[in-house]
Design an enzyme around this catalytic site. Sequence first.
Site, short mmCIF file in Angstrom:
data_model
loop_
_atom_site.label_atom_id
_atom_site.label_comp_id
_atom_site.label_asym_id
_atom_site.label_seq_id
_atom_site.Cartn_x
_atom_site.Cartn_y
_atom_site.Cartn_z
CG ASN A 46 -8.00 -20.39 14.51
OD1 ASN A 46 -8.79 -19.90 15.31
ND2 ASN A 46 -7.15 -19.65 13.83
CD GLU A 48 -2.41 -19.60 14.71
OE1 GLU A 48 -1.56 -18.93 15.33
OE2 GLU A 48 -3.04 -19.18 13.70
CB CYS A 57 -8.80 -25.15 10.14
SG CYS A 57 -7.52 -24.63 9.00
CD GLU A 59 -13.02 -23.78 8.83
OE1 GLU A 59 -12.07 -23.83 9.63
OE2 GLU A 59 -13.07 -22.98 7.89
#
Length: 136
Positions: A46, A48, A57, A59
Amino acid sequence: MSSEVSNTDLIAAAAEARERAHVPFSHFQVGAALETVTGEIIKGCNIENASYGLTLCAERVAIFKAVSDGQREFSALAVVVDTDELTPPCGACRQIIWEFCGDIPVTMANLKGRVETMRMSELLPKAFDAGFLSDS
Ligand code: THU
C-alpha cells in the site's frame, strides 16, 4: 478454507512486499502477491498520500503492476497484514480483483502464521461485472 504448498511462497512474497509499504499516515502495512498462471509472482504494497483519498491499496498496486506489464491471467492472490484477526481485501479491491482475476483463491495471512483462504465468489457474492453491461 484450503491450503496449498505454493501458498507458502506467495505468502512470503506478500510479507516481503509489506515491508515496502509507504504508510506515514495509517502505519498499517499491507503486502500483496499475485500469482500468474505461468507461475510468476507480482508484488504490491500500500502507498499512501498526504491527500488521503489518493492512497492505493496493496492489492490494487499488485494488479495494476501486473496488468501494465502485460499479465492477464492470474491463479491466486495473497494478502499479508500483521493483525491478529486476518484482514480481508477492502470493497474497492474486491471489485478490482473480480475484474482482473475472477473467482481466484485469496489467501489472507498474518506474521504469526495464521492463514485462511477464501474464493473471490465468497468475498464478493453477486458481483457486478462486464457481463451485465451486455445484458441491457
Ligand atoms: N489497505 C490495503 O492496502 N488493502 C486493503 O484491502 C485494506 C486497506 C491499506 C490502505 C491504507 O494504506 C491502509 O491500509 C489503511 O486503510
